[in-house]
Scaffold this active site. Structure first.
Site, PDB file in Angstrom:
ATOM      1  N   HIS A 183      21.117   5.592   8.975  1.00  0.00           N
ATOM      2  CA  HIS A 183      19.339   5.567   8.363  1.00  0.00           C
ATOM      3  C   HIS A 183      18.586   4.895   9.385  1.00  0.00           C
ATOM      4  O   HIS A 183      19.201   4.063  10.207  1.00  0.00           O
ATOM      5  CB  HIS A 183      19.510   4.945   7.032  1.00  0.00           C
ATOM      6  CG  HIS A 183      20.200   5.865   5.711  1.00  0.00           C
ATOM      7  ND1 HIS A 183      20.329   5.129   4.726  1.00  0.00           N
ATOM      8  CD2 HIS A 183      20.549   7.109   5.728  1.00  0.00           C
ATOM      9  CE1 HIS A 183      20.875   6.369   3.747  1.00  0.00           C
ATOM     10  NE2 HIS A 183      21.272   7.288   4.783  1.00  0.00           N
ATOM     11  N   GLU A 211      16.956   2.210   9.041  1.00  0.00           N
ATOM     12  CA  GLU A 211      16.806   0.683   9.303  1.00  0.00           C
ATOM     13  C   GLU A 211      18.113   0.253  10.124  1.00  0.00           C
ATOM     14  O   GLU A 211      18.048  -0.634  11.126  1.00  0.00           O
ATOM     15  CB  GLU A 211      17.039   0.120   7.931  1.00  0.00           C
ATOM     16  CG  GLU A 211      16.081   0.341   6.976  1.00  0.00           C
ATOM     17  CD  GLU A 211      16.115   1.492   6.002  1.00  0.00           C
ATOM     18  OE1 GLU A 211      16.590   2.644   6.576  1.00  0.00           O
ATOM     19  OE2 GLU A 211      16.134   1.547   5.013  1.00  0.00           O
ATOM     20  N   CYS A 217      18.150   1.580   1.314  1.00  0.00           N
ATOM     21  CA  CYS A 217      19.006   2.232   0.020  1.00  0.00           C
ATOM     22  C   CYS A 217      20.197   1.056  -0.231  1.00  0.00           C
ATOM     23  O   CYS A 217      20.399   0.202   0.402  1.00  0.00           O
ATOM     24  CB  CYS A 217      19.721   3.581   0.572  1.00  0.00           C
ATOM     25  SG  CYS A 217      21.178   3.148   1.918  1.00  0.00           S
ATOM     26  N   CYS A 271      21.860   0.216   3.481  1.00  0.00           N
ATOM     27  CA  CYS A 271      20.937  -0.539   4.536  1.00  0.00           C
ATOM     28  C   CYS A 271      20.625  -1.605   3.970  1.00  0.00           C
ATOM     29  O   CYS A 271      20.324  -2.601   5.061  1.00  0.00           O
ATOM     30  CB  CYS A 271      19.727   0.471   4.419  1.00  0.00           C
ATOM     31  SG  CYS A 271      19.917   1.870   5.352  1.00  0.00           S
ATOM     32  N   ASP A 321       3.371  44.251   6.814  1.00  0.00           N
ATOM     33  CA  ASP A 321       3.693  43.585   7.984  1.00  0.00           C
ATOM     34  C   ASP A 321       5.041  43.678   8.537  1.00  0.00           C
ATOM     35  O   ASP A 321       5.479  43.379   9.797  1.00  0.00           O
ATOM     36  CB  ASP A 321       3.531  41.977   7.550  1.00  0.00           C
ATOM     37  CG  ASP A 321       1.934  41.670   7.569  1.00  0.00           C
ATOM     38  OD1 ASP A 321       1.078  42.878   7.574  1.00  0.00           O
ATOM     39  OD2 ASP A 321       1.487  40.387   7.344  1.00  0.00           O
TER      40      ASP A 321
HETATM   41  C1  AOF Z   1      17.377   4.582   3.679  1.00  0.00           C
HETATM   42  N1  AOF Z   1      16.939   4.892   4.958  1.00  0.00           N
HETATM   43  O1  AOF Z   1      16.661   6.063   6.608  1.00  0.00           O
HETATM   44  C2  AOF Z   1      17.152   7.141   4.788  1.00  0.00           C
HETATM   45  C3  AOF Z   1      17.459   6.870   3.145  1.00  0.00           C
HETATM   46  O2  AOF Z   1      24.077  10.437   1.840  1.00  0.00           O
HETATM   47  P1  AOF Z   1      23.172   9.249   2.455  1.00  0.00           P
HETATM   48  O3  AOF Z   1      23.895   8.095   2.820  1.00  0.00           O
HETATM   49  O4  AOF Z   1      22.599   9.801   3.913  1.00  0.00           O
HETATM   50  O5  AOF Z   1      22.041   8.689   1.502  1.00  0.00           O
HETATM   51  C4  AOF Z   1      20.971   9.756   1.499  1.00  0.00           C
HETATM   52  C5  AOF Z   1      19.956   8.862   0.212  1.00  0.00           C
HETATM   53  O6  AOF Z   1      19.560   7.925   1.162  1.00  0.00           O
HETATM   54  C6  AOF Z   1      18.620   9.796   0.348  1.00  0.00           C
HETATM   55  O7  AOF Z   1      18.758  10.716  -0.783  1.00  0.00           O
HETATM   56  C7  AOF Z   1      17.499   8.636  -0.026  1.00  0.00           C
HETATM   57  O8  AOF Z   1      17.734   8.320  -1.302  1.00  0.00           O
HETATM   58  C8  AOF Z   1      18.248   7.367   0.943  1.00  0.00           C
HETATM   59  N2  AOF Z   1      17.741   7.827   2.087  1.00  0.00           N
HETATM   60  N3  AOF Z   1      17.542   5.446   2.723  1.00  0.00           N
HETATM   61  O9  AOF Z   1      17.591   3.391   3.490  1.00  0.00           O
HETATM   62  C9  AOF Z   1      16.922   5.961   5.472  1.00  0.00           C
HETATM   63  N4  AOF Z   1      16.969   8.462   4.913  1.00  0.00           N
HETATM   64 ZN    ZN Z   2      19.965   3.464   3.810  1.00  0.00          ZN
END
Ligand code: AOF
Ligand code: ZN
Length: 354
Positions: free
Chosen positions: A44, A46, A69, A78, A194
């Site tokens: 992610h 962070e 998260c 994170c 098209d």
């Molecule tokens: C964050 N930072 O850069 C993102 C977040 O399956 P995972 O572990 O990749 O988690 C996906 C979920 O995490 C996604 O649905 C959203 O709720 C969160 N995404 N969170 O702290 C990030 N991409």
């Molecule tokens: Zn995260």
């Protein structure tokens, strides 16, 4: 935060069904680390930004375009990384509505970290509109309707011969828009006149090629069309209402998936049931009018080209219902063409919570 959003956009087409997220680490007014979620399944934003900052993250402020998260998904939470790094403050543009990932702010506060929300919230919602729309419980995809029109607001000449209105820059940007949608839709009339490919052929290829969708009540799409002939390579769906069984069999032999239901809303729900959370509709006039009349358009994108299509031209919106003043989300020039993005519906900002 604008920098964090710019970083987030580097994940364009590669993060879905996850959102695009960017983060910057700031110490004493200086950016000491940057990161973004580069691809579905990857670390992610962070975590990337903290890694770049190293020891300088201690006592720093982290600006992130989505609430950090609080869950073990494909990667560890994170919030744990932020606490371990010793940051003193986190500013998030918007809360994470995902029930399994949310609650990060509370965890951080419990660890003594200051957390604020709301900076650049509208831009952060817009960037991941389909993600927030789905998380809010929508039963249909987030729908963007794109039309290229002339100065006299028409989409085809009197002869109806296919003709490009916009220039290269606008056309390339349309491919970029395709790349961030789960599906690309047209009405069968457009498919017939098209014979389009509806693929991403400029810019970066998306991680998952968008599904092509034809709104085609009686399944008239010819087996000889480019769409049918390439259906085994790029997923292709025909949304029908009363198809002839022989037409269905012929298209299915080509690998086209036929979904039968009554009405546009049910058709869109059938797409959502197959995991399609965003639909980019590229015409034509009939389908556009029907979607607008049914209130099923979330964003309307008009590319206006400096041409006149003259008497007998096909008007873009004849028969569409009257509507209130729309909010303009974005206005941008591509060469001599002008793009305007109108909000036909607003996304509610999710409330932070555990
Ligand atoms: C964050 N930072 O850069 C993102 C977040 O399956 P995972 O572990 O990749 O988690 C996906 C979920 O995490 C996604 O649905 C959203 O709720 C969160 N995404 N969170 O702290 C990030 N991409
Ligand atoms: Zn995260």
């Amino acid at each position: 935060m604008r920098r964090a959003l710019a970083l987030a956009r580097r994940g364009w087409g590669l993060t879905a069904p996850n959102p695009m997220v960017g983060a910057v680490v700031v110490l004493d007014g200086v950016i000491v680390g940057e990161g973004y979620h580069a691809r579905y399944g990857d670390p992610h934003a962070e975590v990337m930004a903290l890694a770049a900052a190293g020891e300088r993250a201690r006592g720093a402020t982290v600006l992130v375009s989505l609430e950090p998260c609080n869950h073990h998904g494909k990667t560890p939470p994170c919030v744990d990384a932020l606490i371990a790094a010793g940051v003193s403050r986190v500013v998030a543009a918007v809360a994470d509505p995902n029930p399994v990932a949310k609650g990060g702010a509370d965890r951080l506060r419990a660890a003594g970290i200051t957390v604020d929300f709301g900076c650049e919230a509208a831009a952060a919602l817009e960037l991941n509109a389909a993600f927030f729309h789905a998380a809010a419980g929508a039963r249909r995809p987030w729908v963007t309707l794109k039309l290229a029109v002339s100065v006299d607001n028409a989409i085809a000449t009197a002869s109806r011969e296919p003709r490009w209105l916009t220039g290269d820059a606008a056309r390339h940007y349309v491919h970029r828009l395709r790349a961030t949608n789960d599906a690309i839709g047209v009405g069968v009339g457009t498919a017939l006149t098209d014979d389009p490919q509806l693929t991403v052929r400029h810019g970066r290829r998306p991680r998952v090629p968008p599904t092509r969708v034809v709104f085609d009540r009686t399944a008239r799409l010819p087996e000889s069309s480019v769409l049918a002939r390439t259906a085994r390579r790029t997923p292709t769906i025909v949304l029908a209402e009363a198809p002839d069984p022989e037409r269905v069999a012929a298209l299915e032999r080509r690998g086209v998936v036929i979904l039968v239901q009554q009405g546009l809303e049910a058709a869109l729900e059938a797409l959502a049931a197959r995991g399609i959370r965003s639909l980019f509709v590229e015409g034509g006039a009939e389908l556009s009018k029907a979607l607008l009349a049914a209130g099923l358009v979330d964003r309307l994108i008009i590319f206006q080209a400096p041409v006149l299509l003259g008497p007998g031209a096909l008007p873009a919106f004849a028969g569409a219902p009257p509507a209130e003043r729309f909010r303009v989300v974005e206005r941008r020039e591509f060469g001599d063409d002008l793009m305007t993005v109108y909000a036909l519906r607003e996304l509610p900002s999710p409330a932070p919570g555990t």
